[in-house]
Design a protein around this motif. Structure first.
Motif, PDB file in Angstrom:
ATOM      1  N   GLU A   1       4.573   8.835 -17.572  1.00  0.00           N
ATOM      2  CA  GLU A   1       3.368   8.670 -16.742  1.00  0.00           C
ATOM      3  C   GLU A   1       2.804   7.251 -16.925  1.00  0.00           C
ATOM      4  O   GLU A   1       2.452   6.578 -15.947  1.00  0.00           O
ATOM      5  N   GLY A   2       2.754   6.793 -18.161  1.00  0.00           N
ATOM      6  CA  GLY A   2       2.257   5.437 -18.427  1.00  0.00           C
ATOM      7  C   GLY A   2       3.148   4.386 -17.783  1.00  0.00           C
ATOM      8  O   GLY A   2       2.669   3.389 -17.236  1.00  0.00           O
ATOM      9  N   GLN A   3       4.467   4.622 -17.814  1.00  0.00           N
ATOM     10  CA  GLN A   3       5.401   3.663 -17.204  1.00  0.00           C
ATOM     11  C   GLN A   3       5.210   3.610 -15.684  1.00  0.00           C
ATOM     12  O   GLN A   3       5.308   2.548 -15.080  1.00  0.00           O
ATOM     13  N   VAL A   4       4.929   4.775 -15.083  1.00  0.00           N
ATOM     14  CA  VAL A   4       4.704   4.800 -13.630  1.00  0.00           C
ATOM     15  C   VAL A   4       3.427   4.022 -13.301  1.00  0.00           C
ATOM     16  O   VAL A   4       3.381   3.259 -12.329  1.00  0.00           O
TER      17      VAL A   4
ATOM     18  N   ASP B   1       0.835  -1.210   0.000  1.00  0.00           N
ATOM     19  CA  ASP B   1       0.000   0.000   0.000  1.00  0.00           C
ATOM     20  C   ASP B   1       0.864   1.252   0.000  1.00  0.00           C
ATOM     21  O   ASP B   1       0.589   2.208  -0.708  1.00  0.00           O
ATOM     22  N   ASP B   2       1.920   1.206   0.798  1.00  0.00           N
ATOM     23  CA  ASP B   2       2.825   2.351   0.853  1.00  0.00           C
ATOM     24  C   ASP B   2       3.461   2.600  -0.510  1.00  0.00           C
ATOM     25  O   ASP B   2       3.499   3.740  -0.992  1.00  0.00           O
ATOM     26  N   LEU B   3       3.936   1.535  -1.147  1.00  0.00           N
ATOM     27  CA  LEU B   3       4.571   1.696  -2.468  1.00  0.00           C
ATOM     28  C   LEU B   3       3.580   2.242  -3.490  1.00  0.00           C
ATOM     29  O   LEU B   3       3.881   3.146  -4.267  1.00  0.00           O
ATOM     30  N   LEU B   4       2.352   1.693  -3.478  1.00  0.00           N
ATOM     31  CA  LEU B   4       1.345   2.143  -4.450  1.00  0.00           C
ATOM     32  C   LEU B   4       0.991   3.607  -4.236  1.00  0.00           C
ATOM     33  O   LEU B   4       0.843   4.364  -5.186  1.00  0.00           O
ATOM     34  N   GLN B   5       0.897   3.997  -2.980  1.00  0.00           N
ATOM     35  CA  GLN B   5       0.557   5.382  -2.677  1.00  0.00           C
ATOM     36  C   GLN B   5       1.656   6.320  -3.187  1.00  0.00           C
ATOM     37  O   GLN B   5       1.376   7.354  -3.789  1.00  0.00           O
ATOM     38  N   ARG B   6       2.911   5.931  -2.956  1.00  0.00           N
ATOM     39  CA  ARG B   6       4.017   6.756  -3.434  1.00  0.00           C
ATOM     40  C   ARG B   6       4.011   6.847  -4.955  1.00  0.00           C
ATOM     41  O   ARG B   6       4.282   7.900  -5.520  1.00  0.00           O
ATOM     42  N   LEU B   7       3.746   5.727  -5.603  1.00  0.00           N
ATOM     43  CA  LEU B   7       3.774   5.728  -7.069  1.00  0.00           C
ATOM     44  C   LEU B   7       2.623   6.540  -7.642  1.00  0.00           C
ATOM     45  O   LEU B   7       2.760   7.192  -8.671  1.00  0.00           O
ATOM     46  N   ARG B   8       1.475   6.518  -6.957  1.00  0.00           N
ATOM     47  CA  ARG B   8       0.360   7.346  -7.433  1.00  0.00           C
ATOM     48  C   ARG B   8       0.713   8.818  -7.289  1.00  0.00           C
ATOM     49  O   ARG B   8       0.373   9.630  -8.127  1.00  0.00           O
ATOM     50  N   LYS B   9       1.418   9.140  -6.206  1.00  0.00           N
ATOM     51  CA  LYS B   9       1.839  10.528  -6.037  1.00  0.00           C
ATOM     52  C   LYS B   9       2.840  10.925  -7.143  1.00  0.00           C
ATOM     53  O   LYS B   9       2.752  12.018  -7.708  1.00  0.00           O
ATOM     54  N   ILE B  10       3.763  10.022  -7.432  1.00  0.00           N
ATOM     55  CA  ILE B  10       4.740  10.304  -8.504  1.00  0.00           C
ATOM     56  C   ILE B  10       4.020  10.482  -9.842  1.00  0.00           C
ATOM     57  O   ILE B  10       4.330  11.387 -10.613  1.00  0.00           O
TER      58      ILE B  10
END
Lengths: 90, 90, 90, 90
Positions: B19-22, A9-18
């Motif tokens: 963005e797509g890669q993320v 969850d932490d990783l996904l949240q960070r990636l969504r922010k990125i």
């Protein structure tokens, strides 16, 4: 189960922010924002991505690599870890 | 007009791809894909981001910095350029 | 005269310090010092080298690049600058 | 005995070469060599230092970290490894 399960969850949240930050940079460019501000924002995204990679290096070492070391000495797992680390230490 | 005007479409296209890669990495994590594959993909994103930054450094130098050098010696513009470069050379 | 003329002593002093640090790491390895301590010291040397490079990027931009921009538009000088920057932004 | 024992000669040889390269850059600066050539040489030294660090990361993981994982789970050893890795992934 991947070894980063508990951080998922932490990783996904960070990636969504990125992902949002990358979209933000697109908007900056569409609005002709000052290049130095865009470069500063891109540096922040790069740093955020690096933190995600470091978290994955950690859970991978704690998980897959440690497990391989205990079960078969880990030769291959460590070699693979070094191959991917080489893409980061440049 | 920002000095990267003529590269705008190219920059936007690259950022949309990033963005797509993320988003792709998010899917990899949701699907519990092997950490080393995720790390490899993150290294590719990092490299793509670096290429966008390099393109911006180039158009910024060719544009704002060159123009400042011609009009007022460019002291401030070069100092600003170095401040942001410092975030990349680590 | 190279454009870093006025920083020459400063650059030489830093490089002599880096040379000493590299010799220090050789001693650490000869004395079988703990790998993490060696890695920490190597990271410090890397950071010191980066600072020397940043100082050279600055004097090069202020000197050769600015001068080329004023005399012939600087196309080639900027291209050359970007080629070497690419070796640092990875 | 440090875990890089068997690579000791190789590491020392590489570091002596790096030391020579750093001295070479001092000479380049004393002789007012072109800044871009100095920057190219500094990038080569940086790359050589990174290869030494990667070799140490590998022997450290194969040695100390693997041994800690087998004897006590390796929690601390992995945390320490990540702390130093953070200085390289920037």
């Amino acid at each position: 189960m991947a070894y980063y399960e508990r951080d998922k969850d932490d990783l996904l949240q960070r990636l969504r922010k990125i992902e949002g930050q990358v979209r933000g940079v697109q908007r900056m460019i569409e609005e002709d924002r000052y290049c130095v501000d865009v470069l500063t924002q891109l540096a922040a995204i790069r740093a955020a991505l690096n933190r995600v990679s470091l978290a994955l290096f950690e859970s991978h070492t704690r998980g897959c690599v440690a497990s391989a070391i205990r079960s078969n000495g880990g030769e291959e797992a460590i070699e693979e870890l070094m191959d991917v680390l080489m893409k980061y230490v440049k």
